[in-house]
Design a protein around this motif. Sequence first.
Motif, PDB file in Angstrom:
ATOM      1  N   THR A 122       0.844  -1.192   0.000  1.00 32.12           N
ATOM      2  CA  THR A 122       0.000   0.000   0.000  1.00 32.12           C
ATOM      3  C   THR A 122       0.878   1.240   0.000  1.00 32.12           C
ATOM      4  OG1 THR A 122      -0.068   0.203   2.417  1.00 32.12           O
ATOM      5  CG2 THR A 122      -1.700  -1.264   1.367  1.00 32.12           C
ATOM      6  N   GLU A 123       0.279   2.367  -0.329  1.00 26.31           N
ATOM      7  CA  GLU A 123       1.043   3.610  -0.339  1.00 26.31           C
ATOM      8  C   GLU A 123       1.550   3.929   1.059  1.00 26.31           C
ATOM      9  OE1 GLU A 123       2.905   6.697  -2.304  1.00 26.31           O
ATOM     10  OE2 GLU A 123       1.791   4.968  -3.103  1.00 26.31           O
ATOM     11  N   GLN A 124       0.780   3.594   2.088  1.00 26.01           N
ATOM     12  CA  GLN A 124       1.230   3.842   3.458  1.00 26.01           C
ATOM     13  C   GLN A 124       2.428   2.965   3.810  1.00 26.01           C
ATOM     14  OE1 GLN A 124       0.043   6.276   5.606  1.00 26.01           O
ATOM     15  NE2 GLN A 124       1.957   5.701   6.622  1.00 26.01           N
ATOM     16  N   GLN A 125       2.416   1.708   3.366  1.00 29.54           N
ATOM     17  CA  GLN A 125       3.553   0.825   3.623  1.00 29.54           C
ATOM     18  C   GLN A 125       4.812   1.332   2.918  1.00 29.54           C
ATOM     19  OE1 GLN A 125       1.610  -2.830   2.281  1.00 29.54           O
ATOM     20  NE2 GLN A 125       1.880  -3.705   4.348  1.00 29.54           N
ATOM     21  N   ILE A 126       4.655   1.822   1.705  1.00 31.50           N
ATOM     22  CA  ILE A 126       5.805   2.367   0.978  1.00 31.50           C
ATOM     23  C   ILE A 126       6.336   3.599   1.700  1.00 31.50           C
ATOM     24  CG2 ILE A 126       6.494   3.503  -1.168  1.00 31.50           C
ATOM     25  CD1 ILE A 126       4.537   1.635  -2.623  1.00 31.50           C
ATOM     26  N   THR A 127       5.451   4.456   2.173  1.00 30.42           N
ATOM     27  CA  THR A 127       5.876   5.636   2.932  1.00 30.42           C
ATOM     28  C   THR A 127       6.577   5.223   4.215  1.00 30.42           C
ATOM     29  OG1 THR A 127       4.065   6.946   2.033  1.00 30.42           O
ATOM     30  CG2 THR A 127       5.077   7.742   4.070  1.00 30.42           C
ATOM     31  N   ASP A 128       6.038   4.232   4.916  1.00 26.26           N
ATOM     32  CA  ASP A 128       6.647   3.772   6.165  1.00 26.26           C
ATOM     33  C   ASP A 128       8.034   3.197   5.921  1.00 26.26           C
ATOM     34  OD1 ASP A 128       4.387   4.548   7.518  1.00 26.26           O
ATOM     35  OD2 ASP A 128       3.540   2.522   7.660  1.00 26.26           O
ATOM     36  N   LEU A 129       8.191   2.412   4.850  1.00 29.15           N
ATOM     37  CA  LEU A 129       9.501   1.854   4.529  1.00 29.15           C
ATOM     38  C   LEU A 129      10.506   2.956   4.213  1.00 29.15           C
ATOM     39  CD1 LEU A 129       8.871  -1.314   2.306  1.00 29.15           C
ATOM     40  CD2 LEU A 129      10.100  -1.219   4.481  1.00 29.15           C
TER      41      LEU A 129
END
Length: 517
Positions: free
Chosen positions: A105-112
Amino acid sequence: MPSHSKNQELLLVTIPHCCQTLARTLLLAGALISTPALAQDSASSDIDQLYRQQCAACHGPDRLGGMGPALLPENLSRLRQTEALEVIREGRPATQMNGFGNRLTEQQITDLTDYIYQPPDHELHWGEAEIRDSRIVNHPPGSLPDKPVFQVDDLMNLFLVVEIGDHHVTLLDGDKMEPIHRFASRYALHGGPKYGPEGRYVYFGSRDGWITKYDIYNLKVAAEVRAGINMRNIAVSADGRYVMAANYLPHTLVLFDASTLEMLELIPVRNDAGDSSRVSAVYAAPPRNSFIAALKDIPEAWEIRVQNDQADIRRIATDTVLDDFFFDPDYKHLMGAARDGKQGVVIDLDSGDTIAQLPLPGMPHLGSGITWEYQGRRVMATPHFRTNAISIIDMENWEVIKTLETDGPGFFMRSHENSRYAWADVFFGPDADKVHVIDKQTLEIVKTLQPEPGKVAAHVEFDRHGEKLLLSIWDRDGAVIVYDADTLEELKRLPMDKPSGKYNVWNKIHYEEGTSH
């Protein structure tokens, strides 16, 4: 050395050839690291687990790197966080980095992305065992032919062009100004390649700490070793026997045998009080038969002579911590830029005394300075990172004799003994697509070029004879432009992927006065 299984060997053949040697080394060594597992508290366990599932196979469980580069804040300093986010989402062309946009998800990419720009919560270790286990010898000394596999008129007029867009290097014929060969490099080369005195071997250093010995004659990687986690640069001794690496992380200097890249000594960088320091850079000082190391956190410079494969260190106290160094042609004096960005100092390397203060506001980039003869005296010129100026210094009385106003703060200056001009970019200003040409005898800017409007123009390197020069268009859709050094006319353009530095064999080996050392 332990053997690996058939299943592991099968895995290797699915990896592109350029990565197989490193992958095999990882399997044989078992691991690249000897650090504790990541802390798993309630706030970080999800992102830790996500990283381990998606990234650790290529970048290492502790982010120290593997087939992919290290994912640590220091190692990612050249990559904006917004760009890193795009790489995670879309991937990186011509590499093994596939995009995760269809899996996360876009949130997971941001978190990474946020995660890899944060320092680890545990100590990172890279010591003698890790260095020795990382060494890869593809072609031992004497195993390859002594004659080049290509034809050129002058082996000393070759160039290496570092293309940082897709992490490749192009070998260029400096007479015909035509590419000979292009090959993949380690991620984020830094500090400029260093040639052995014979011109056959060149040594590259990467931010991730990898040293690569490349055989130009045979167009092959001879050996590699990882000297640290975050490395600033390397230097090769004047006799070609030794390579020394300067590390930010850990705080070490590392001495290697240049022929095999076998580690000879790991040197912790500490003062008498036990305080440790990052190493800003290390330089070879041929007339002194030594290396000079600049320290980032301790007011000292180190002169290192190698005897019987061991380092003999002389510590030179300085009045302040110095961020950047320049040496006169005889290596009798060291010019250093103070951390406050407002002054420089001159140190007599024999006595260790500070003999002059230099008013150099605007953070001078002394490492890019050049010298030439002006009215019977030697002068040195340096651009500034923060000021639209070039300072010209009389090297006999250490006075600033002129300050040239430029169109922006600069990064690189270059010239050649046989050229009447010096070239300077304005890399850090809004007019970074321009480059100044300076008459070395009038000390005036005589022409300002704009080779490609809207694209950064930077870093000049002359050919062996000072008759032609190369200028980079610093863009993914970039080029190296060939100019006539006398008429300043453009001769041709060679398309390249964000070419940064160009390095002529003759100029680098013979420490030509118009190029960086």
